[in-house]
Design a protein around this motif. Structure first.
Motif, PDB file in Angstrom:
ATOM      1  N   GLY A  40       0.809  -1.204   0.000  1.00 54.61           N
ATOM      2  CA  GLY A  40       0.000   0.000   0.000  1.00 54.61           C
ATOM      3  C   GLY A  40       0.847   1.260   0.000  1.00 54.61           C
ATOM      4  N   TYR A  41       0.162   2.394   0.100  1.00 56.43           N
ATOM      5  CA  TYR A  41       0.830   3.699   0.058  1.00 56.43           C
ATOM      6  C   TYR A  41       0.303   4.566   1.191  1.00 56.43           C
ATOM      7  N   ALA A  42       1.119   5.524   1.629  1.00 60.28           N
ATOM      8  CA  ALA A  42       0.725   6.363   2.757  1.00 60.28           C
ATOM      9  C   ALA A  42       1.389   7.723   2.667  1.00 60.28           C
ATOM     10  N   LEU A  43       0.791   8.676   3.392  1.00 56.58           N
ATOM     11  CA  LEU A  43       1.428   9.953   3.680  1.00 56.58           C
ATOM     12  C   LEU A  43       1.897   9.884   5.121  1.00 56.58           C
ATOM     13  N   CYS A  44       3.158  10.221   5.353  1.00 60.01           N
ATOM     14  CA  CYS A  44       3.756  10.090   6.683  1.00 60.01           C
ATOM     15  C   CYS A  44       4.178  11.449   7.220  1.00 60.01           C
ATOM     16  N   GLY A  45       3.993  11.620   8.531  1.00 63.54           N
ATOM     17  CA  GLY A  45       4.540  12.766   9.237  1.00 63.54           C
ATOM     18  C   GLY A  45       5.814  12.355   9.946  1.00 63.54           C
ATOM     19  N   ILE A  46       6.868  13.153   9.817  1.00 62.13           N
ATOM     20  CA  ILE A  46       8.183  12.810  10.358  1.00 62.13           C
ATOM     21  C   ILE A  46       8.621  13.904  11.315  1.00 62.13           C
ATOM     22  N   GLY A  47       9.102  13.518  12.493  1.00 62.49           N
ATOM     23  CA  GLY A  47       9.601  14.478  13.472  1.00 62.49           C
ATOM     24  C   GLY A  47      11.023  14.897  13.171  1.00 62.49           C
ATOM     25  N   ARG A  48      11.513  15.887  13.906  1.00 57.23           N
ATOM     26  CA  ARG A  48      12.876  16.386  13.680  1.00 57.23           C
ATOM     27  C   ARG A  48      13.928  15.335  13.993  1.00 57.23           C
ATOM     28  N   ALA A  49      13.594  14.395  14.858  1.00 59.66           N
ATOM     29  CA  ALA A  49      14.541  13.332  15.201  1.00 59.66           C
ATOM     30  C   ALA A  49      14.479  12.174  14.211  1.00 59.66           C
ATOM     31  N   GLY A  50      13.662  12.306  13.160  1.00 57.22           N
ATOM     32  CA  GLY A  50      13.542  11.231  12.183  1.00 57.22           C
ATOM     33  C   GLY A  50      12.543  10.167  12.574  1.00 57.22           C
ATOM     34  N   ASP A  51      11.755  10.417  13.618  1.00 59.56           N
ATOM     35  CA  ASP A  51      10.743   9.463  14.045  1.00 59.56           C
ATOM     36  C   ASP A  51       9.449   9.669  13.257  1.00 59.56           C
ATOM     37  N   GLN A  52       8.722   8.585  13.045  1.00 60.67           N
ATOM     38  CA  GLN A  52       7.464   8.659  12.308  1.00 60.67           C
ATOM     39  C   GLN A  52       6.332   8.992  13.283  1.00 60.67           C
ATOM     40  N   LEU A  53       5.649  10.112  13.042  1.00 62.33           N
ATOM     41  CA  LEU A  53       4.606  10.577  13.947  1.00 62.33           C
ATOM     42  C   LEU A  53       3.222  10.100  13.529  1.00 62.33           C
ATOM     43  N   PHE A  54       2.979   9.963  12.236  1.00 60.12           N
ATOM     44  CA  PHE A  54       1.720   9.386  11.766  1.00 60.12           C
ATOM     45  C   PHE A  54       1.914   8.784  10.387  1.00 60.12           C
ATOM     46  N   GLN A  55       0.997   7.909  10.039  1.00 60.81           N
ATOM     47  CA  GLN A  55       1.001   7.239   8.743  1.00 60.81           C
ATOM     48  C   GLN A  55      -0.448   7.115   8.290  1.00 60.81           C
ATOM     49  N   ILE A  56      -0.807   7.798   7.230  1.00 59.45           N
ATOM     50  CA  ILE A  56      -2.187   7.857   6.756  1.00 59.45           C
ATOM     51  C   ILE A  56      -2.255   7.245   5.366  1.00 59.45           C
ATOM     52  N   ARG A  57      -3.102   6.269   5.198  1.00 58.19           N
ATOM     53  CA  ARG A  57      -3.196   5.539   3.937  1.00 58.19           C
ATOM     54  C   ARG A  57      -3.634   6.446   2.788  1.00 58.19           C
ATOM     55  N   LEU A  58      -3.037   6.207   1.605  1.00 57.98           N
ATOM     56  CA  LEU A  58      -3.416   6.877   0.367  1.00 57.98           C
ATOM     57  C   LEU A  58      -3.994   5.842  -0.593  1.00 57.98           C
ATOM     58  N   PRO A  59      -4.880   6.272  -1.502  1.00 58.20           N
ATOM     59  CA  PRO A  59      -5.478   5.322  -2.437  1.00 58.20           C
ATOM     60  C   PRO A  59      -4.527   4.844  -3.530  1.00 58.20           C
ATOM     61  N   ALA A  60      -3.440   5.562  -3.756  1.00 58.29           N
ATOM     62  CA  ALA A  60      -2.476   5.200  -4.795  1.00 58.29           C
ATOM     63  C   ALA A  60      -1.150   5.861  -4.455  1.00 58.29           C
ATOM     64  N   ARG A  61      -0.143   5.634  -5.287  1.00 57.57           N
ATOM     65  CA  ARG A  61       1.177   6.179  -5.017  1.00 57.57           C
ATOM     66  C   ARG A  61       1.156   7.701  -5.020  1.00 57.57           C
ATOM     67  N   GLY A  62       1.802   8.293  -4.022  1.00 57.83           N
ATOM     68  CA  GLY A  62       1.890   9.736  -3.925  1.00 57.83           C
ATOM     69  C   GLY A  62       3.201  10.255  -4.502  1.00 57.83           C
ATOM     70  N   HIS A  63       3.274  11.566  -4.637  1.00 50.91           N
ATOM     71  CA  HIS A  63       4.486  12.201  -5.159  1.00 50.91           C
ATOM     72  C   HIS A  63       4.988  13.208  -4.124  1.00 50.91           C
ATOM     73  N   ALA A  64       4.408  14.397  -4.119  1.00 52.65           N
ATOM     74  CA  ALA A  64       4.753  15.417  -3.128  1.00 52.65           C
ATOM     75  C   ALA A  64       3.493  15.778  -2.361  1.00 52.65           C
ATOM     76  N   ALA A  65       3.631  16.682  -1.408  1.00 48.32           N
ATOM     77  CA  ALA A  65       2.499  17.150  -0.619  1.00 48.32           C
ATOM     78  C   ALA A  65       2.604  18.655  -0.452  1.00 48.32           C
ATOM     79  N   ALA A  66       1.482  19.262  -0.140  1.00 45.96           N
ATOM     80  CA  ALA A  66       1.456  20.678   0.234  1.00 45.96           C
ATOM     81  C   ALA A  66       0.873  20.761   1.635  1.00 45.96           C
TER      82      ALA A  66
END
Length: 356
Positions: A40-66
């Motif tokens: 699957g695919y997801a949009l992830c939030g990353i902290g300053r320490a490189g830790d993953q803060l959230f992972q939200i599923r996407l319906p298809a492959r993503g590219h960039a985000a705004a």
């Protein structure tokens, strides 16, 4: 995080919650699309320490985000030539809206908000007319389509906003494509990439490279605090690629970074992402094809460092350096010409890191 999100979603539904901020999403420092181990695919939030803060599923492959400048809302764009983008509430993990490209259009995977967060601007291809457009969406009214304007060229890819203003800069890659032929370029002989600056809906300035480099497609942008625009290119010609990185300031001609031929050769004609270091003194570029990070002095335009990183692509300023991401799941920091490992996750980071 899941239960907290559920609780917050309930409050929002009742109208009892205060207005959410990025702190309600864990205060991420970066956003990135990723491919997951389960396919699957997801949009992830990353902290300053490189830790993953959230992972939200996407319906298809993503590219960039705004990322919205105030609210914890992110627009996850499909990979070019995608026709959808998903607006996600990153505090609750819930989709808020889906942007569908108008008939005869597709997105190029990038967008940017206005300074006040009212408007979202998206790069688009009017493939019937062979023209680049910038779509306008009302972020205060459920992201309804509000119109579009000319991008100033063909094949607009990345789009940024000059600091402290609502002047947009667009990387018009110069490549005409059509969904019937996928990502195949249709106009290599006549392509003319440029940087276009847009204010109040009008193109106020364009900048091009010398004619002999007209097949050097301008694709990705970084903007310094002083308003300098760094641009990374992808070579569409035959034979050895010319230099692939440049700087531009409004009212001047583009200046091209210099590096030994062997370094350009290593990049295989392809820059994946570009970022200024936090002090604006260096420009960092990545090449997933070349498995390499290059660093340049932003004042002298000279090559400063080469750092091997397998399948590297994302790049964004962070603290004292630039964070880079890899399709291997690795994160690393580029600091003073050195590579400092940050961590690795069981996923494949996609093309771009977006700094909040």
């Amino acid at each position: 995080m899941t239960s907290r999100r559920g609780f917050l979603a309930g409050l929002l539904a009742t109208g009892l919650a205060p207005r959410a901020t990025w702190a309600d999403a864990g205060a991420p420092a970066f956003l990135s699309a990723a491919a997951l181990a389960d396919g699957g695919y997801a949009l992830c939030g990353i902290g300053r320490a490189g830790d993953q803060l959230f992972q939200i599923r996407l319906p298809a492959r993503g590219h960039a985000a705004a990322a919205h400048p105030d609210r914890p809302e992110a627009i996850a764009f499909a990979r070019r030539p995608g026709t959808f983008a998903v607006v996600i509430d990153c505090a609750t993990g819930m989709p808020m809206a889906t942007l569908n490209a108008p008939a005869g259009r597709h997105f190029y995977g990038h967008g940017v908000f206005s300074q006040d967060g009212r408007w979202l601007f998206t790069t688009e291809n009017d493939y019937a007319a062979g023209q680049g457009r910038v779509g306008i969406w009302d972020a205060m009214n459920s992201y309804v389509r509000a119109g579009d304007i000319a991008s100033g060229g063909i094949g607009p890819h990345d789009i940024k906003r000059l600091p402290g203003t609502d002047i947009l800069v667009v990387a018009n890659g110069g490549i005409d494509t059509h969904p019937d032929t996928g990502r195949t370029p249709l106009n290599i002989v006549t392509m003319r990439p440029n940087l276009s600056y847009i204010e109040d809906g009008q193109v106020i300035e364009t900048a091009e490279q010398p004619q002999q480099w007209h097949r050097n497609s301008i694709r990705h942008l970084a903007v310094s605090a002083r308003g300098q625009v760094a641009f990374g290119m992808q070579w569409q010609g035959k034979g050895e690629a010319p230099p692939l990185v440049g700087l531009h300031a409004r009212g001047s001609t583009p200046r091209i970074m210099t590096a030994p031929d062997a370094e350009w050769r290593q990049m295989q004609g392809y820059i994946g992402s570009i970022a200024f270091a936090p002090d604006d003194g260096a420009v960092i570029v990545t090449s997933p094809r070349g498995n390499m990070v290059l660093g340049f002095d932003a004042d002298t335009l000279g090559w400063a460092a080469s750092l091997p990183v397998m399948d590297v692509c994302g790049a964004a300023p962070s603290g004292a350096g630039v964070l880079v991401s890899s399709g291997t799941g690795a994160l690393a920091m580029v600091v003073d010409g050195r590579l400092v490992p940050v961590g690795r996750m069981d996923l494949r980071w996609d093309n771009h890191l977006v700094a909040l």
